[in-house]
Design a protein around this motif. Structure first.
Motif, PDB file in Angstrom:
ATOM      1  N   VAL A  19       0.846  -1.201   0.000  1.00  0.00           N
ATOM      2  CA  VAL A  19       0.000   0.000   0.000  1.00  0.00           C
ATOM      3  C   VAL A  19       0.881   1.251   0.000  1.00  0.00           C
ATOM      4  O   VAL A  19       0.638   2.208  -0.756  1.00  0.00           O
ATOM      5  N   ASP A  20       1.944   1.218   0.788  1.00  0.00           N
ATOM      6  CA  ASP A  20       2.860   2.359   0.822  1.00  0.00           C
ATOM      7  C   ASP A  20       3.456   2.627  -0.558  1.00  0.00           C
ATOM      8  O   ASP A  20       3.601   3.780  -0.974  1.00  0.00           O
ATOM      9  N   ALA A  21       3.826   1.558  -1.245  1.00  0.00           N
ATOM     10  CA  ALA A  21       4.443   1.729  -2.560  1.00  0.00           C
ATOM     11  C   ALA A  21       3.494   2.441  -3.511  1.00  0.00           C
ATOM     12  O   ALA A  21       3.892   3.318  -4.284  1.00  0.00           O
ATOM     13  N   VAL A  22       2.226   2.059  -3.458  1.00  0.00           N
ATOM     14  CA  VAL A  22       1.248   2.708  -4.331  1.00  0.00           C
ATOM     15  C   VAL A  22       1.107   4.185  -3.954  1.00  0.00           C
ATOM     16  O   VAL A  22       1.113   5.077  -4.817  1.00  0.00           O
ATOM     17  N   GLN A  23       0.995   4.427  -2.678  1.00  0.00           N
ATOM     18  CA  GLN A  23       0.809   5.808  -2.238  1.00  0.00           C
ATOM     19  C   GLN A  23       2.013   6.674  -2.615  1.00  0.00           C
ATOM     20  O   GLN A  23       1.860   7.789  -3.108  1.00  0.00           O
ATOM     21  N   ARG A  24       3.207   6.118  -2.426  1.00  0.00           N
ATOM     22  CA  ARG A  24       4.411   6.878  -2.791  1.00  0.00           C
ATOM     23  C   ARG A  24       4.397   7.219  -4.275  1.00  0.00           C
ATOM     24  O   ARG A  24       4.622   8.361  -4.666  1.00  0.00           O
ATOM     25  N   ARG A  25       4.087   6.198  -5.095  1.00  0.00           N
ATOM     26  CA  ARG A  25       4.079   6.427  -6.533  1.00  0.00           C
ATOM     27  C   ARG A  25       3.071   7.523  -6.920  1.00  0.00           C
ATOM     28  O   ARG A  25       3.358   8.391  -7.749  1.00  0.00           O
ATOM     29  N   LEU A  26       1.914   7.498  -6.248  1.00  0.00           N
ATOM     30  CA  LEU A  26       0.898   8.509  -6.560  1.00  0.00           C
ATOM     31  C   LEU A  26       1.346   9.893  -6.107  1.00  0.00           C
ATOM     32  O   LEU A  26       1.221  10.872  -6.848  1.00  0.00           O
ATOM     33  N   GLU A  27       1.890   9.954  -4.901  1.00  0.00           N
ATOM     34  CA  GLU A  27       2.293  11.263  -4.374  1.00  0.00           C
ATOM     35  C   GLU A  27       3.451  11.865  -5.171  1.00  0.00           C
ATOM     36  O   GLU A  27       3.456  13.060  -5.461  1.00  0.00           O
ATOM     37  N   GLU A  28       4.410  11.032  -5.521  1.00  0.00           N
ATOM     38  CA  GLU A  28       5.520  11.502  -6.371  1.00  0.00           C
ATOM     39  C   GLU A  28       5.013  12.174  -7.640  1.00  0.00           C
ATOM     40  O   GLU A  28       5.678  13.030  -8.217  1.00  0.00           O
TER      41      GLU A  28
ATOM     42  N   LEU B 218       1.884   5.528 -15.021  1.00  0.00           N
ATOM     43  CA  LEU B 218       2.300   5.353 -13.621  1.00  0.00           C
ATOM     44  C   LEU B 218       2.670   3.896 -13.324  1.00  0.00           C
ATOM     45  O   LEU B 218       3.330   3.615 -12.330  1.00  0.00           O
ATOM     46  N   GLY B 219       2.229   2.999 -14.165  1.00  0.00           N
ATOM     47  CA  GLY B 219       2.574   1.594 -13.957  1.00  0.00           C
ATOM     48  C   GLY B 219       1.990   1.020 -12.682  1.00  0.00           C
ATOM     49  O   GLY B 219       2.528   0.076 -12.099  1.00  0.00           O
ATOM     50  N   LEU B 220       0.871   1.552 -12.218  1.00  0.00           N
ATOM     51  CA  LEU B 220       0.319   1.105 -10.937  1.00  0.00           C
ATOM     52  C   LEU B 220      -0.014  -0.378 -10.945  1.00  0.00           C
ATOM     53  O   LEU B 220       0.183  -1.079  -9.954  1.00  0.00           O
ATOM     54  N   GLU B 221      -0.543  -0.880 -12.070  1.00  0.00           N
ATOM     55  CA  GLU B 221      -0.957  -2.283 -12.114  1.00  0.00           C
ATOM     56  C   GLU B 221       0.224  -3.224 -11.900  1.00  0.00           C
ATOM     57  O   GLU B 221       0.032  -4.401 -11.626  1.00  0.00           O
ATOM     58  N   THR B 222       1.437  -2.723 -12.098  1.00  0.00           N
ATOM     59  CA  THR B 222       2.584  -3.613 -11.949  1.00  0.00           C
ATOM     60  C   THR B 222       3.077  -3.670 -10.507  1.00  0.00           C
ATOM     61  O   THR B 222       3.956  -4.453 -10.186  1.00  0.00           O
TER      62      THR B 222
ATOM     63  N   PRO C  77      13.117  -4.399 -18.318  1.00  0.00           N
ATOM     64  CA  PRO C  77      14.005  -4.579 -17.146  1.00  0.00           C
ATOM     65  C   PRO C  77      13.313  -4.178 -15.840  1.00  0.00           C
ATOM     66  O   PRO C  77      13.618  -4.722 -14.786  1.00  0.00           O
ATOM     67  N   ASP C  78      12.372  -3.248 -15.925  1.00  0.00           N
ATOM     68  CA  ASP C  78      11.700  -2.766 -14.710  1.00  0.00           C
ATOM     69  C   ASP C  78      10.263  -2.391 -15.080  1.00  0.00           C
ATOM     70  O   ASP C  78       9.953  -1.217 -15.279  1.00  0.00           O
ATOM     71  N   PRO C  79       9.380  -3.405 -15.183  1.00  0.00           N
ATOM     72  CA  PRO C  79       8.037  -3.146 -15.725  1.00  0.00           C
ATOM     73  C   PRO C  79       7.310  -2.010 -15.036  1.00  0.00           C
ATOM     74  O   PRO C  79       6.543  -1.290 -15.676  1.00  0.00           O
ATOM     75  N   LYS C  80       7.539  -1.820 -13.742  1.00  0.00           N
ATOM     76  CA  LYS C  80       6.717  -0.790 -13.087  1.00  0.00           C
ATOM     77  C   LYS C  80       7.164   0.621 -13.441  1.00  0.00           C
ATOM     78  O   LYS C  80       6.464   1.581 -13.123  1.00  0.00           O
ATOM     79  N   ARG C  81       8.320   0.739 -14.112  1.00  0.00           N
ATOM     80  CA  ARG C  81       8.752   2.055 -14.605  1.00  0.00           C
ATOM     81  C   ARG C  81       8.553   2.172 -16.126  1.00  0.00           C
ATOM     82  O   ARG C  81       9.001   3.125 -16.743  1.00  0.00           O
ATOM     83  N   ALA C  82       7.929   1.177 -16.745  1.00  0.00           N
ATOM     84  CA  ALA C  82       7.782   1.200 -18.207  1.00  0.00           C
ATOM     85  C   ALA C  82       6.909   2.361 -18.645  1.00  0.00           C
ATOM     86  O   ALA C  82       5.910   2.682 -18.000  1.00  0.00           O
ATOM     87  N   LEU C  83       7.275   2.999 -19.759  1.00  0.00           N
ATOM     88  CA  LEU C  83       6.482   4.116 -20.280  1.00  0.00           C
ATOM     89  C   LEU C  83       5.228   3.612 -20.991  1.00  0.00           C
ATOM     90  O   LEU C  83       4.369   4.379 -21.375  1.00  0.00           O
ATOM     91  N   CYS C  84       5.152   2.321 -21.209  1.00  0.00           N
ATOM     92  CA  CYS C  84       4.086   1.801 -22.055  1.00  0.00           C
ATOM     93  C   CYS C  84       3.858   0.335 -21.715  1.00  0.00           C
ATOM     94  O   CYS C  84       4.815  -0.441 -21.662  1.00  0.00           O
TER      95      CYS C  84
END
Lengths: 337, 337, 337, 337
Positions: C14-23, C51-55, D301-308
């Protein structure tokens, strides 16, 4: 549940939604975006559809978060269920093979089919005695006589048996003769029938309707389980799409999707899905590689004389060859076949 | 029927097909193209599917020429049929309006709905007492009590009545109370039910399955008529497609297509098709302009308190306004409404 | 946006998601249900997909709330747009009729078609000079010569003109000769072409792809408008479904749906949708009754000699009769035709 | 071709059809059934659609017998084609793996992806430099810079390379840098682009349009081959259906169907089909078991940072594990991987 309000919704409209939710025991969280007000609501999933929220002016849409099924959900049973049909365990480490003709025609045909599929490794014999046919002028099945032929052939070959039921009368008759009852694709949303098989005390093979979503299919299973019958096996058999090179489009991704959502075993029927015996073997192999717990294959001693679905039926030699190929794929998947 | 042989089919294979056709009374014509042999065969349409031609080696495909339905076909009755339901004539020069709530809930609701739709010009009252619901946990209908409320409200407002039946028990009960029985979309291929309503002696409203082709829909009607009941009214209610902006996609081209193929009246249900009350009026107008013989519209005295399908229900004022608009379109089509 | 977390998601997830959103500048609201944690996030709609949230482990799904289009949205322009093509105003109080042959074949054919459709009341002449055909062996259009014939025929009959463009070369050529350019159904997601017509300074007729959702269609329009060209007219022409009684299924509910979501005019092409001239008239009437701003109809002086799409083309007499019928429906809708 | 006449067709109408056929060099055979006259006609398949037969009064329908494609047909080359891309042979006894990120983002990402997929056993590196995106506001690719990064990473890892092209400019640029060009699903019927890649002298990866029938897909391949380029590899990537549990429905039966109709190799892209990395592995296994010649898998290499398309991308460890599983299935199929 999430309720999205129209851009133009006024305060009274938002109040109306909140009142309706609170009256029904929901806890409310408002999230105000730049252009939309979103209301998060925590409460009983089962009553959402009766709240009439979409009819309140200012409501743009209502998005449920929880899945509508409970008893079949993987969330309440992390380990997959195993359904026993006589000696066959569907959902366990062994791949289970159900095979036999589309329709029961006569004792010789059933006996010959039973011996052949048993020799090749099948453990459950199929055969239709009540045939739902698109045309009222097509062969509709031998009914009681057919059930007897199916039962005798299965017993002689030491196989379990399964047959399709279509209403209360056919169900009651079938319970005298078979080990498992099948609800066909066209009856997947025949809720009366689902309730009846839910109370019949016998394992149920529930085919996916050819235009049912996976969620609707699981809801149909939920009907059966909610009546107390946990022994439900799901069977993917192709969905209706724009593509007409095959009769239906076999949706093999449904296997891992169902496995992630529900705890029930899943088997695949490539015969009805493709409608073409030349496609049965590759699709059977693919089903096993996708993780299916078993296969339902149409086998007829003499497909060109079959009263029903001959073009998609394998003959005994073709079925034996198919089973050889499946053993290789099953082994690669770490399963016995 | 036309049988197309494989490029590689040998003489014995062609002979096998010809023998099979001749044994079954077909007259044969061979057409040899540069790359294909095509065999034209004249004979009984009804037995084609049991000939097993596709299973004979060398056969590429079998193309039937005749339609599979007979009794509902426009070919046997050039003029369109008119179905009488009490005082309403469906298929005649007047546009017929069926309206009422999705589910019967209580006497006040039914009475209020009946008065409102009657005032606006409807002649048949609808109301569900047996509700096939996707979830086993949703409201399933008031059954016998519901039928009584429907009948009383209809009589008080001088309306005919229609209700959905789902099995033998609900059909038998309904025959005591209503003027017309409905087979719902999910039961369009419940052949047992089709046979039962085919013998019930009452007009039948047959909804199109949401993924039924027009040919399958007409075959379902053929089931009913083949049991001796000619009073079948078809109801288009949207088909399942990839588009999810609406619940289903209303297939209005089905109206002229059905009219060209069959002699039965066709009405349209824009409420279930769209699932959205804001789309009901434009789609109702379009249905009339496309040639529909009538409309089935969900109307509830207080949609936001409806136990079922509130979001697609009109309230009495909206329905009265809709009927005003329909009168203009109907007049432009040379019809009274 | 709403992010639904897995039942089993832990605090770090949950923290990871929140961080990604806040960033990324999102404001966060947590809603804790009995079984799910739901995170509401308010921020820039356009960056959600990157944002790659699903990953992120523990995320079950991401539900966007805002629509992905902006410039075409009804929210930024409450009143519908009107697009002028020479003297025709599409989206105004008059119903606009575009008509003509599928393909330009020769000067006589175009002249004859132009005179006929003008007499019947059309104001824009269509004719294809660049034909995208399923087979490389079919007639592909007269190109530059065809454009000249179209322009001459239109001018002589005092009509505006429209033709389909398929790439940069055909667009550049067409701009010399026609008043409006069309992007065909097969090119609806050819984004290079959308950008080009977005910069061409001429009104654009954007056909719906035969398997495009309404949202994808509006996103295609957004491409054009985002390049600075606001003069976009949408054209519904049928979607691909399982039904094969018609070539495609005309989705008339798309008209009121698009009208509620976007401010662009919408017209309908019943000729391509149905592929059958006998269905063109009822579907044209229905389109007007559903609220269409205009119609695109294939008319050929001699359909049985047409090089392209003859089976769906009306001849001049049929078209004149259609226009008479449309006038009645248009009048019932309060529109001139 | 078979022409079915209406029940009511008169002698002059039948004559008109026969004259039209004979004028165009067809040989005619009449088959008179009880209710229909059927005219069999042998002649040039390519001109059928320009005969305008459906427009002749009395004609009910026209049924072509021959397939519309020639050069890609299995009938003209019994053995399957093998397409060489640098050292990889697609369609031979080895399973070919193409892998890499959806979009090229920067040199480090490409280098890291290339090394990882090469180690795991892939032989062709993918990476998009020109991205057709649904939204004009999404990342559209690095274009020329992206091609350079792709080429350098591929070379350093001793891999061949493939990239999607979207128009003439992107094709010309790409030919300087990559070994194979891809036509994406949205451009499968962009006939201008098909002609261009047909003349480009480089192998072409042709994705199936998400709502293209198999026949339309083969016609798109026919466009390319008819321009002289025989090196076409087909790629199944899911079709649009009503099911929304997955992004598209992977149609694995297309593999044996295409193999029976055409001589071109077929590979499968489970990443785009499912849109969900958890489904990629089971669907990849199933594709191999169904007979696919190769796989196209998205690896980042890092799916959660993928642009697409991060949600559907595997990371290097997941991809290595997938390749291990595929080796087992491939071996069971008698193939090296």
């Amino acid at each position: 549940m999430v309720v999205v309000m129209d851009l133009s919704a006024g305060e009274e409209q938002v109040d109306a939604v909140q009142r309706r939710l609170e009256e029904n025991g929901f806890e409310i969280h408002c999230i105000r975006g730049v252009k939309r007000l979103v209301i998060g609501a925590v409460g009983d999933r089962q009553i959402i559809s009766s709240l009439g929220l979409e009819t309140i002016p200012g409501v743009m849409k209502v998005i449920p978060i929880m899945k509508p099924y409970k008893l079949v959900s993987r969330e309440i049973r992390e380990e997959g269920s195993v359904v026993r049909v006589k000696n066959a365990l569907i959902g366990g480490s062994n791949l289970v093979s159900i095979a036999g003709p589309c329709a029961v025609e006569n004792p010789e045909q059933m006996h010959s089919a039973a011996q052949a599929v048993s020799r090749a490794g099948a453990t459950i014999l199929r055969g239709g005695a009540f045939k739902p046919r698109t045309s009222p002028y097509s062969f509709q099945g031998l009914e009681l006589e057919g059930l007897k032929m199916l039962a005798e052939a299965a017993e002689a070959a030491n196989l379990a048996s399964v047959t399709e039921v279509i209403d209360q009368a056919s169900l009651e008759m079938s319970l005298e003769y078979v080990d498992m009852v099948q609800v066909g694709a066209r009856n997947m949303q025949n809720y009366q029938l689902l309730r009846l098989v839910g109370r019949c005390g016998r394992p149920v093979l529930l085919k996916r309707g050819f235009s049912a979503t996976i969620e609707e299919w699981l809801m149909a299973a939920e009907y059966i389980v909610s009546e107390g019958n946990e022994n439900v096996v799901l069977c993917e058999r192709g969905i209706r799409t724009f593509e007409n090179a095959t009769r239906n489009t076999l949706d093999l991704s449904a296997i891992p999707v169902v496995k992630s959502l529900a705890h029930l075993p899943v088997i695949v029927d490539p015969s009805h899905a493709t409608g073409d015996r030349r496609l049965v073997t590759p699709m059977a192999r693919a089903a096993v590689a996708a993780g299916a717990d078993g296969l339902l294959i149409e086998v007829h001693p003499d497909p060109k004389r079959a009263l029903c679905d001959g073009p998609q039926s394998l003959d005994p030699d073709e079925y034996a060859a198919l089973m050889e190929e499946l053993r290789l794929i099953a082994a690669a998947m770490g399963r016995a076949a």
